[in-house]
Design an enzyme around this catalytic site. Structure first.
Site, mmCIF file in Angstrom:
data_model
loop_
_atom_site.group_PDB
_atom_site.id
_atom_site.type_symbol
_atom_site.label_atom_id
_atom_site.label_comp_id
_atom_site.label_asym_id
_atom_site.label_seq_id
_atom_site.Cartn_x
_atom_site.Cartn_y
_atom_site.Cartn_z
ATOM 1 N N GLU A 290 0.827 -1.211 0.000
ATOM 2 C CA GLU A 290 0.000 0.000 0.000
ATOM 3 C C GLU A 290 0.855 1.253 0.000
ATOM 4 O O GLU A 290 0.911 1.985 0.974
ATOM 5 C CB GLU A 290 -0.979 -0.016 1.175
ATOM 6 C CG GLU A 290 -0.359 -0.472 2.461
ATOM 7 C CD GLU A 290 -1.351 -0.720 3.572
ATOM 8 O OE1 GLU A 290 -2.457 -1.218 3.303
ATOM 9 O OE2 GLU A 290 -0.998 -0.414 4.716
ATOM 10 N N ARG A 330 5.139 20.285 6.006
ATOM 11 C CA ARG A 330 6.182 19.270 6.171
ATOM 12 C C ARG A 330 7.542 19.822 6.587
ATOM 13 O O ARG A 330 8.228 19.200 7.401
ATOM 14 C CB ARG A 330 6.302 18.394 4.910
ATOM 15 C CG ARG A 330 4.994 17.661 4.577
ATOM 16 C CD ARG A 330 5.149 16.576 3.537
ATOM 17 N NE ARG A 330 5.939 15.462 4.034
ATOM 18 C CZ ARG A 330 7.213 15.267 3.777
ATOM 19 N NH1 ARG A 330 7.863 16.089 2.975
ATOM 20 N NH2 ARG A 330 7.865 14.253 4.296
ATOM 21 N N CYS A 361 1.423 34.335 9.912
ATOM 22 C CA CYS A 361 1.844 35.221 10.982
ATOM 23 C C CYS A 361 2.703 34.493 11.995
ATOM 24 O O CYS A 361 2.336 34.328 13.155
ATOM 25 C CB CYS A 361 0.623 35.849 11.645
ATOM 26 S SG CYS A 361 0.036 37.207 10.663
HETATM 27 N N1 LLP Z 1 0.064 2.072 5.056
HETATM 28 C C1 LLP Z 1 -0.009 2.525 6.306
HETATM 29 C C2 LLP Z 1 -0.647 1.709 7.315
HETATM 30 C C3 LLP Z 1 0.498 3.793 6.622
HETATM 31 O O1 LLP Z 1 0.425 4.212 7.869
HETATM 32 C C4 LLP Z 1 1.096 4.578 5.613
HETATM 33 C C5 LLP Z 1 1.611 5.907 5.917
HETATM 34 C C6 LLP Z 1 1.140 4.064 4.317
HETATM 35 C C7 LLP Z 1 0.626 2.801 4.076
HETATM 36 C C8 LLP Z 1 1.729 4.826 3.169
HETATM 37 O O2 LLP Z 1 3.061 5.098 3.375
HETATM 38 P P1 LLP Z 1 3.949 5.792 2.220
HETATM 39 O O3 LLP Z 1 4.077 4.822 1.085
HETATM 40 O O4 LLP Z 1 3.249 7.020 1.823
HETATM 41 O O5 LLP Z 1 5.242 6.056 2.892
HETATM 42 N N2 LLP Z 1 2.648 12.826 6.897
HETATM 43 C C9 LLP Z 1 3.926 12.143 6.782
HETATM 44 C C10 LLP Z 1 3.794 10.711 6.320
HETATM 45 C C11 LLP Z 1 2.944 9.864 7.220
HETATM 46 C C12 LLP Z 1 2.823 8.456 6.718
HETATM 47 C C13 LLP Z 1 1.799 7.724 7.484
HETATM 48 N N3 LLP Z 1 1.542 6.402 7.062
HETATM 49 C C14 LLP Z 1 4.826 12.931 5.852
HETATM 50 O O6 LLP Z 1 4.396 13.961 5.357
HETATM 51 O O7 LLP Z 1 5.957 12.555 5.615
#
Ligand code: LLP
Length: 436
Positions: A290, A330, A361
């Site tokens: 995923e 971020r 601000c």
């Molecule tokens: N599956 C689960 C259970 C997850 O918690 C996440 C991401 C993904 C898949 C997808 O992960 P990816 O392939 O996108 O790395 N807001 C943070 C990232 C938080 C990710 C949370 N979980 C940022 O901006 O770096």
């Protein structure tokens, strides 16, 4: 110069994305503007399916919607043959309303509400990924009277410490997510779930972390998960049909970032997985992935218009853009770094050192110490790799209107999300009668 997806420099010396001039996009749709490169996104979807399916018999790839979800992205994901992962009632509602087939949706969350579980059960989602004992108990109650059993996966915390920012680490022992492997909580969860008549326990899930720039953590977690599959077979006589290894592959924010290719990632993960399954004498379960960031991240660009310039002699030069913390939190949250280009003068040397700030601000430094083409008010700045966790994490701080999102392909730009209006900001406001 880092250029991603369909990005190129056109005859006018402007950045072009999906065959559309970025400077013209800024004029037509205003800034800040999120631009999504449809071909880049579709290409990544295809790369994922091809890389994994050519190496392993049964693979399903879900797009982790948390990275970037709006109604218009759902048909693209569906057309590419991916499933969709949602992490809240709001994401689930968006997907269902966009016509995404419920049986190809998985619901995540470490504290799903009764309402969210109900919505998922009523829709008949493909998987609920169960995170904890409270949820398991609730599901036992809620599924008792339903005609068909609800397919579930159980989320394991495999105890792998990923090499990434601590706020986006999830798979280590000290985490709120999932059932602990080390303490045996996961085995207890499997025992209970396998005795629940209203659910169909299909397998296990794990996710170690995000923006991972090597394959080591994924390989290690796959090995832990296969050990777990073997213990479950030995203890309960159950051979699971599915193993979900989450997302997490990193992307290029800077030219120095060298994440594995999707192909290299597949090679490493499948190699370790099949070796471990063979060694344990296990049948091959279906492999589920995923990814979020690695599907949409590099497909997104944010355009800003440059405003004021403040040079502090001997200290630094600040240039301000017309967005900031509210469209990209971020840098503030994770010290995230980005590549920034002067989209209207791409061929000029990017050799003027500046710090780009937002217009909130507070001291919302977005991109410290980067090099632009001699900055002028009115320049269009393009920030690369903002497709993941930017629009998705945008807020209305300072009552800013959240930006529009456009999808570009073959020289066309279509709105995916309209820019919020000032009236949108007031839509849910109420002034109590007694104050009038
Ligand atoms: N599956 C689960 C259970 C997850 O918690 C996440 C991401 C993904 C898949 C997808 O992960 P990816 O392939 O996108 O790395 N807001 C943070 C990232 C938080 C990710 C949370 N979980 C940022 O901006 O770096």
């Amino acid at each position: 110069m880092l250029l991603l997806g369909t990005q190129r420099v056109n005859e006018a010396g402007h950045l072009e994305i999906g065959g559309v001039d970025a400077v013209q996009l800024a004029v037509d749709f205003g800034t800040p503007l999120y631009v999504m490169d449809e071909v880049a996104l579709r290409t990544r979807c295809r790369e994922y399916l091809a890389a994994f399916r050519s190496r392993y018999p049964r693979v399903e790839v879900s797009f982790a919607g948390k990275a970037f979800l709006c109604s218009g992205i759902c048909p693209v994901i569906r057309q590419e043959g991916l499933r969709l992962d949602v992490a809240s009632g709001g994401e689930l509602y968006t997907a269902l309303r966009a016509g995404f087939p419920a049986d190809r949706i998985s619901l995540h969350g470490n504290n799903k509400s009764l309402e969210e579980l109900e919505m998922a059960l009523d829709a008949g989602v493909g998987h609920i990924i169960v995170d904890n004992f409270l949820e398991l108990g609730r599901l036992a109650e809620m599924t008792r009277e339903r005609p068909a059993p609800q397919p579930i996966l159980i989320r394991a915390a495999p105890g792998i410490d990923p090499h990434t920012h601590r706020r986006i680490s999830t798979g280590q022992v000290d985490t709120k997510f999932g059932f602990d492997v080390g303490s045996g909580a996961i085995l207890e969860a499997v025992r209970r779930a396998s005795e629940m008549p209203g659910v169909k326990l299909l397998g296990l899930h794990c996710h170690v972390g995000s923006q991972l720039l090597d394959t080591e953590c994924h390989e290690d977690s796959v090995a832990v998960m296969v050990d777990l599959l073997a213990s479950i077979r030995d203890r309960f006589g159950i051979q699971f049909e599915e193993l979900n290894i989450g997302g997490g592959l990193g992307i290029r924010y800077l030219p120095s970032h060298q994440p594995p290719s999707v192909d290299g990632f597949a090679e490493a993960v499948i190699g370790r997985l099949t070796a471990a399954l063979d060694a344990a004498g296990l049948e091959y379960p279906a492999l589920l992935l995923e990814p979020g960031r690695s599907l949409v991240g590099e497909a997104g660009v944010t355009l800003y218009t440059l405003g004021g310039i403040k040079a502090i002699p001997g200290v630094r030069t600040y240039v301000s853009v017309d967005g900031g913390l509210s469209d990209n939190p971020r840098p503030a949250l994770y010290e995230a770094k980005y590549t920034v280009l002067t989209a209207n003068r791409m061929n000029e040397p990017h050799d003027t050192r500046v710090t780009v700030s937002g217009k909130h601000c507070e001291t919302d430094v977005l991109f410290p110490d980067i090099d632009l083409a001699d900055p002028q008010p009115g320049d269009t700045l393009a920030v690369l790799s903002t497709g993941a966790y930017n629009y998705a994490m945008a807020s209305n701080y300072n009552r800013f209107r959240r930006p529009a999102v456009v999808l570009v392909a073959d020289g066309h730009a279509d709105l995916l999300v309209e820019r919020e209006s000032y009236d949108d900001l007031l839509k849910n406001d109420r002034i109590p009668e007694r104050l009038l």
